[in-house]
Design an enzyme around this catalytic site. Structure first.
Site, PDB file in Angstrom:
ATOM      1  N   HIS B 212       8.579  15.181  -6.702  1.00  0.00           N
ATOM      2  CA  HIS B 212       8.407  15.570  -8.447  1.00  0.00           C
ATOM      3  C   HIS B 212       9.640  15.016  -9.177  1.00  0.00           C
ATOM      4  CE1 HIS B 212       6.561  16.374 -11.989  1.00  0.00           C
ATOM      5  NE2 HIS B 212       7.385  17.326 -11.976  1.00  0.00           N
ATOM      6  N   ARG B 319       0.879   3.207  -8.485  1.00  0.00           N
ATOM      7  CA  ARG B 319       0.969   4.364  -6.797  1.00  0.00           C
ATOM      8  C   ARG B 319       0.091   5.713  -8.140  1.00  0.00           C
ATOM      9  NH1 ARG B 319       6.834   3.597  -6.437  1.00  0.00           N
ATOM     10  NH2 ARG B 319       6.597   2.133  -4.859  1.00  0.00           N
ATOM     11  N   ARG B 355      -3.224   1.320  -6.766  1.00  0.00           N
ATOM     12  CA  ARG B 355      -3.740   1.010  -5.369  1.00  0.00           C
ATOM     13  C   ARG B 355      -4.251   3.145  -5.199  1.00  0.00           C
ATOM     14  NH1 ARG B 355       2.210   2.592  -2.294  1.00  0.00           N
ATOM     15  NH2 ARG B 355       2.221   4.354  -2.003  1.00  0.00           N
ATOM     16  N   ASN B 477       9.167  -1.676   2.382  1.00  0.00           N
ATOM     17  CA  ASN B 477      10.043  -0.276   2.523  1.00  0.00           C
ATOM     18  C   ASN B 477       9.496   0.103   4.262  1.00  0.00           C
ATOM     19  OD1 ASN B 477      11.003  -1.314   0.062  1.00  0.00           O
ATOM     20  ND2 ASN B 477       9.964   0.745  -0.671  1.00  0.00           N
ATOM     21  N   ARG B 488      14.723   5.663   7.092  1.00  0.00           N
ATOM     22  CA  ARG B 488      15.407   4.652   6.860  1.00  0.00           C
ATOM     23  C   ARG B 488      16.163   6.660   6.222  1.00  0.00           C
ATOM     24  NH1 ARG B 488      13.911   3.233   1.343  1.00  0.00           N
ATOM     25  NH2 ARG B 488      11.960   3.397   1.144  1.00  0.00           N
ATOM     26  N   CYS B 525       6.434  -6.109  -3.020  1.00  0.00           N
ATOM     27  CA  CYS B 525       5.600  -4.986  -4.079  1.00  0.00           C
ATOM     28  C   CYS B 525       6.722  -4.434  -3.904  1.00  0.00           C
ATOM     29  CB  CYS B 525       4.534  -4.637  -4.251  1.00  0.00           C
ATOM     30  SG  CYS B 525       3.742  -3.564  -2.881  1.00  0.00           S
TER      31      CYS B 525
END
Lengths: 95, 602
Positions: B212, B319, B355, B477, B488, B525
């Protein structure tokens, strides 16, 4: 002295997250509207807690679907149980 | 996700304003920017309190002192509640009702009052003792969602204790000067209770890129570092601190050399941003006349206003996790609809791609029991979660479709790997449309349906997926993470997470060819689109639609305006001959060096 009215019933907790801070506060606030002494315990055993105390309610590790045994003692015991049951089964007005 | 990549060194250098040594920590930089300022500790730890024996005639005044502290705490919470209700609405403010009830709890009150009388001890000592009995019992419970309740109790108890001790309770929405907020973690009601102008930055001890704090920080443009594990051990209220929200470096009580080094970097950054801003209004057109479609990724509806005002672009990735994560209840159709409609209407005349929720992996719902997966990133995540929970999925689709009546909406599904999944999500959209039509709702019956290409499987299969959808959006990603099998966030293997790896370029190229063969459009994106160095690579493949976090729009546009499309296409031919990601990256760097060297990291 007139004997105090006692009533009890078992209700099912439908709140998805169990009795976390928000529903516990709604429940405690409701319980405080009544004269009767109200106590709650998990139906399958465990310590009884004071329904007028948010802190004690939060200590009930009650999960969604848990059966709760509610006891009320006092003049307005029945009304108190009706109100508590309604809150427990209707998710405290939450979705 | 592992977030404990914290390393730390201490040096013995003394500071003029403090006798404590400089401490350097490293966390995860989640919101860019360099910040210098004083620490405001925002915490729920129960401080240790002194124990004092009372004489008999002190007892009753101690009881009333306790009651006054309760009254004061109650009044403070009431004020915070009103503030949060204004900012976030009544629903989010209701947590403070619970906090007020905790202050007013009769059982606790009675226990403390009789404790003061019987033990003849001071109020804070007895109060802490009483509360600790409850918190310790909760701590023993294994459920993490039960332990969440501890935060609420500690929060309230530490307020009461501070009020008892006459410490000024530092209300974050009433700070006199901006501070760096340091905390173990921050909840939505914590951040809502802050005036963002008063917050220079956030540093938290736990968290990841998706927690958050990270979300709020990025959406409000506040620099932040999360997962700085030992921050609470070394930083105290009022400490001078420097941090870099990009690299994740944190320096507590910095030396003079540190200060002058970072002052210089801040100046450079300022200069650079001013330069970029001058070009913000210019169109993203290459020197040979190709217009590139730029759009922004958002995580919260509040970001739209700034994107519209500062950049005038659409939303290429909205998102929706914020509606689901860190919430105590699932969002209703109406709540979702209102959020989607707000963004849809505000961004007009531009469009928005919504999305469906990407839960699982490192983002979990607190209200749905998720099985402990050995490998959550290969588990019930994103569209797999949606397909496994049809009621939640339908609710979201209905909300998105209803919002589509108010502007230009497209829907996109994350983590699609197979033709079956693709057909299935399309069927769900049709089903939601049928329901809404029967119920008399308006919606766009020609809504564009797209899928995220972020698994090697869907990248390979793009030609067979293309006939079923209207567009592809390449999520770099995850595509990189899944292709190279490298997390990562794991410092041991982060070197394998290589956006310019030849395997990634081949996969992406395959997707682009398949899309164009079938007359479908394709965008990127992921964060790859936000790195100016990799832009020539993406454009050389023939991708003309890029969606990125808004801070990257300026630099990326600057490069686009200084390059030619055919040069990027030529460069791609040499890239295909490369064996390693370093070779690819060097070609790209050289390309940028020759056209816009100021974009390369100094």
């Amino acid at each position: 002295m007139e004997e105090e009215k006692t009533a009890s019933r078992t209700c099912r907790l439908n709140n998805k997250l169990g009795l976390h801070a928000r529903p516990a506060s709604v429940l405690a606030r409701k319980a405080n509207e009544f004269e009767a002494e109200i106590r709650i315990a998990l139906a399958d055993g465990g310590e009884e807690v004071n329904a007028k105390s948010i802190m004690e309610i939060m200590m009930l590790a009650a999960e969604c679907g848990a059966e709760l045994h509610v006891t009320a003692k006092g003049e307005d015991a029945e009304e108190a149980l009706d109100a508590i049951e309604q809150h427990l089964t209707n998710n405290f007005g939450e979705e | 996700m592992p977030s404990n990549n914290t390393s730390q060194t201490t040096s013995e250098k003394n500071e003029s304003n403090s006798d404590q040594p400089t401490v350097r920590l490293r966390g995860i930089g989640v919101s860019a920017g360099i910040v210098m300022g004083r620490v405001l500790y925002f915490g729920q730890e129960l401080e240790s309190v002194p124990e004092r024996e009372l004489s008999q005639d002190e007892v009753e005044s101690e009881v009333s002192r306790f009651q006054e502290a309760l009254n004061l705490s109650y009044a403070q919470l009431e004020e915070i509640k009103e503030h949060v209700a204004e900012v976030l609405g009544e629903k989010d403010a209701s947590i403070f009702d619970a906090h007020m009830m905790l202050v007013a709890d009769q059982v606790i009150h009675d226990e403390v009052v009789s404790g003061i009388r019987e033990q003849r001890r001071n109020a804070e000592f007895v109060y802490k003792d009483v509360v600790s009995r409850y918190t310790e019992a909760l701590q023993d419970m294994k459920d993490s969602y039960v332990r969440d309740r501890l935060t609420d109790i500690r929060d309230v108890a530490s307020r009461v204790i501070r009020n008892l001790q006459g410490d000024e309770v530092q209300e974050i929405h009433q700070l006199s000067s901006p501070r760096v907020v340091v905390a173990h973690d921050l909840s939505p009601s914590d951040t809502a209770s802050m005036e963002h102008e008063q917050v220079l930055g956030f540093i938290t001890a736990i968290g990841s890129r998706t927690s958050h704090t990270a979300l709020v920080a990025r959406s409000s443009g506040i620099p932040a570092v999360v997962g700085a594990k030992d921050i609470l051990k070394y930083a105290v209220n009022g400490d001078f601190i420097i941090f870099d929200g990009n690299r994740g470096d944190v320096i507590i009580r910095p030396s003079e050399e540190d200060v002058s080094y970072y002052e210089k970097r801040m100046e450079e950054q300022d200069h650079w941003f001013r330069n970029i801003e001058k070009e913000v209004a210019l169109p993203p057109i290459t020197l040979d006349g190709f217009r590139v479609q730029l759009s922004a990724n958002i995580e919260l509806p509040e970001e739209v206003e700034n994107i519209k005002k500062s950049y005038g672009v659409g939303i290429g990735l909205f998102r929706t996790e914020y509606l689901f994560v860190n919430q105590s209840e699932l969002p209703t159709e109406q709540e979702q609809f209102e959020a989607y409609r707000q963004v849809t209407q505000e961004i007009l005349p531009q469009s928005v791609i919504i999305r469906t929720v990407d839960i699982g992996g490192d983002k979990f719902l607190s209200h749905i029991q998720t099985p402990n997966e050995l490998n959550p990133f290969l588990g019930v995540r994103a569209v797999r979660f949606s397909l496994a929970k049809p009621d939640i999925f339908m609710t979201q689709l209905r909300a998105i479709l209803r919002a589509s009546a108010y502007g230009k909406v497209r829907v996109m599904f994350p983590m699609i790997g197979t033709v079956e999944e693709t057909k299935s999500v399309v069927a769900y959209v049709k089903e939601a449309q049928n329901q809404l039509r029967d119920e008399g709702y308006d919606f766009n019956r020609y809504l564009d349906i797209g899928i995220m290409v972020e698994l090697p499987a869907s990248a390979m299969l793009a030609d067979q997926l293309a006939p079923h959808v209207d567009f592809f959006s390449i999520g770099t990603n995850d595509l990189i993470q899944y292709t190279l099998a490298a997390d990562r966030a794991n410092p041991e293997i982060a070197y394998l997470y290589q956006p310019s790896h030849p395997s990634i370029i081949r996969l992406m190229h395959n997707v682009v060819r398949a899309a164009y063969d079938h007359g479908k459009w394709v965008s990127v994106c992921g964060e790859m689109a936000a790195d100016p160095v990799l832009i020539p690579l993406i454009m050389g493949m023939g991708i003309h639609e890029l969606s990125m976090s808004s801070v990257a729009l300026g630099p990326v546009k600057r490069l686009i305006r200084r390059m030619r499309m055919y040069e990027a296409e030529e460069m791609l031919q040499s890239v295909f001959a490369c064996e390693t990601s370093d070779e690819v990256y060097q070609l790209c760097e050289q390309f940028v060096q020759e056209r816009a060297p100021e974009l390369l990291p100094g």
